[in-house]
Design an enzyme around this catalytic site. Structure first.
Site, PDB file in Angstrom:
ATOM      1  CG  HIS A 123      53.923  51.416 -23.581  1.00 31.45           C
ATOM      2  ND1 HIS A 123      53.411  50.428 -23.843  1.00 31.45           N
ATOM      3  CD2 HIS A 123      54.703  52.015 -24.470  1.00 31.45           C
ATOM      4  CE1 HIS A 123      53.888  50.329 -25.316  1.00 31.45           C
ATOM      5  NE2 HIS A 123      54.636  51.252 -25.521  1.00 31.45           N
ATOM      6  CG  HIS A 176      49.405  49.755 -26.958  1.00 31.51           C
ATOM      7  ND1 HIS A 176      49.294  49.686 -25.584  1.00 31.51           N
ATOM      8  CD2 HIS A 176      50.493  48.855 -27.451  1.00 31.51           C
ATOM      9  CE1 HIS A 176      50.255  49.115 -25.183  1.00 31.51           C
ATOM     10  NE2 HIS A 176      51.144  48.587 -26.371  1.00 31.51           N
ATOM     11  CE  LYS A 182      44.846  51.727 -42.089  1.00 25.98           C
ATOM     12  NZ  LYS A 182      45.050  52.466 -43.523  1.00 25.98           N
ATOM     13  CE1 TYR A 222      51.621  65.824 -39.609  1.00 28.50           C
ATOM     14  CE2 TYR A 222      50.361  66.295 -41.643  1.00 28.50           C
ATOM     15  CZ  TYR A 222      50.935  65.461 -40.701  1.00 28.50           C
ATOM     16  OH  TYR A 222      51.203  64.211 -41.372  1.00 28.50           O
ATOM     17  CE  LYS A 279      48.176  66.013 -44.952  1.00 28.21           C
ATOM     18  NZ  LYS A 279      48.310  64.848 -45.991  1.00 28.21           N
TER      19      LYS A 279
END
Ligand code: BG6
Length: 479
Positions: free
Chosen positions: A177, A239, A322, A367, A369
């Site tokens: 999914h 996943h 992780k 985003y 940095k």
């Protein structure tokens, strides 16, 4: 529709997955006009002795976000058939109900979609029953299955062979999914439709990549299932590895599902064997209090695993995958950390590196940095973000649920976001040796506090292979 009436059969209709994911996804598709009454019928199949209304009552509370009128219209499309998962009578009855609906609909051809919201132990027998008693005589038959697809390479291959004897690959839709999530689907566009990223996306510019999944709850109520699998089989091997593929693969020849999946298989096949000293396993304190979990369980509820890709683009760049349960927050993200600036005159390194973050959930965002001049009279620098938060930029857009998209893809016959058999095999090949070592107790899970960041050894591992925490430090040069 031109392709004829559609029967969606939810097997395991009274179970958890059906209630929480499958029926709500069907309902949302219905409410948005993708499934229309008169063209679709939904059959729930399970062992429990229920009436049509009994099933409707059971799922009603999970169907949200549309009008009461839509809801009752949708519920009327659902019929219930009871039977066991290996009984001829049950599946003959199911077939009879579907056929009657198809006849009453009078379209020339018809479509049959079987959704197995069931434990994998019954896949072979259910698929055999479908194949024997429920195939569509005048149009397509498709079957959706969901992980776990086996427990290691051997058992997965066995399952694939069993299903492969019954159905062609283009009839089998293996759900992961995560492939239905908006920002996961965006990865392909981001990487290959933006000139900006093309020259940067490689070992010359990227220092390390983290793909992280955190949950702020434990295995509550699922301990029995979870203990058989552990976090690597539950999250990382599927996943996170799918996300890894999209981040690391080469550009596909075209957007055809086969071309995309070819590239995924190639990058999976380029992954080196995992080294024990690049793995940290954890188990949260209290996990074994669950009565269904054995007292001596070594099953990891947390794991950090470094993958190394042996190819021209990625040699030397660690991919840190992780995942953990019972941590301090719920979040899934990809963090691409760039290398230090050569000949740096601003001490950028002390403030932190450029990092491109793709937050898959919650609050979808991307985003970057950057180091910028701190606004003001002084010539000082600080870390700031170039921020594309979906909640701000796409305020009025409702982001669809993963299952909604994937069911629609199945109806349309688009397999791009489903796992192909050879892809599944390559994924198991990467993790099977490690999993066997864990199962045999050759690697131990270290304890961590529920509600923490996980074992400190995992942060140490990330830093050891190159990840650098950003400090948001402001630098004011000496005058
Ligand atoms: C499932 C796992 O596949 O994914 C669960 O079995 C996990 O353990 C879930 O909680 C997470 O999905 P999501 O979409 O909430 O990130």
């Amino acid at each position: 529709s031109e392709q004829g009436c559609l029967s969606v059969v939810v097997l395991g209709a009274s179970g958890d997955l059906a209630k929480k994911k499958t029926f709500p996804a069907l309902f949302h598709l219905f409410a948005q006009g993708f499934l229309q009454s008169g063209e679709v019928h939904i059959f729930g199949y399970a062992r429990s002795n229920l009436s049509d209304d009994g099933l409707r009552e059971r799922i009603r509370g999970y169907l949200k976000g549309a009008s009461e009128e839509h809801l009752s219209e949708f519920l009327q499309l659902i019929k219930y058939v009871s039977g066991s998962y290996d009984s001829r009578e049950g599946f003959e009855k199911l077939n009879k109900e579907i056929s009657e609906y198809e006849m009453s609909n009078k379209s020339e051809s018809s479509r049959r979609l079987f959704y197995l919201a069931l434990p994998p132990s019954v896949y072979p027998s259910v698929c055999k029953m479908i194949r024997t008693y429920c195939m569509n005589p005048s149009g397509w038959t498709r079957v959706i299955v969901e992980k776990p697809f086996g427990k290691d390479l051997h058992s997965a291959e066995e399952l694939s062979a069993q299903l492969g004897d019954l159905f062609d690959e283009n009839q089998l839709y293996r759900i992961d999914h995560y492939l239905g999530k908006e920002l996961v689907q965006n990865l392909l566009v981001l990487r290959f439709a933006n000139r900006l990223f093309l020259p940067l996306w490689n070992r010359d510019n990227i220092d390390n990549i983290q793909i992280v999944f955190r949950e702020d709850f434990g295995t509550d109520g699922r301990g029995g299932y979870f203990d058989q699998y552990g976090i690597i089989r539950d999250i990382i091997q599927n996943h996170l590895l799918q996300v890894f593929c999209l981040v690391a693969m080469e550009k596909p020849v075209s957007l055809k599902p086969e071309h995309i999946r070819d590239e995924k298989v190639k990058v999976l096949q380029s992954v080196n064997p995992i080294k024990h000293d690049e793995v940290v396993l954890g188990q949260y304190e209290g996990y074994k209090d669950d009565p269904t979990v054995p007292d001596d369980s070594n099953t990891p509820t947390f794991a950090s695993v470094v993958l190394r890709v042996h190819n021209e683009r990625w040699e030397g760049v660690p991919f840190i995958l992780k995942a953990g349960k019972a941590l301090s927050s719920r979040k899934a993200e990809v963090r691409v950390q760039f290398k230090d600036v050569p000949g740096d005159i601003f001490r950028c390194k002390r403030q932190g590196r450029n990092e491109f973050v793709i937050r898959l959930q919650p609050s979808e965002a991307m985003y970057m940095k950057l180091t910028v001049k701190k606004p003001g009279l002084e010539m000082a620098t600080e870390q700031s973000e170039l921020d594309l938060s979906y909640g701000m930029r796409y305020q009025n857009v409702k982001i669809p649920e993963a299952y909604e998209r994937l069911i629609l893809d199945t109806i349309r016959g688009d397999q791009q976001h489903f796992v192909r058999r050879d892809e599944l095999k390559a994924a198991w090949q990467i993790f099977t040796p490690l999993l066997h070592d864990i199962d045999a107790g050759r690697l131990k899970a270290v304890p961590y506090h529920p509600g923490s960041r996980g074992p400190k050894e995992a942060d140490e591992l990330s830093e050891r292979v190159g990840y650098m925490q950003t400090h948001g430090y402001i630098w004011i040069p000496p005058t």
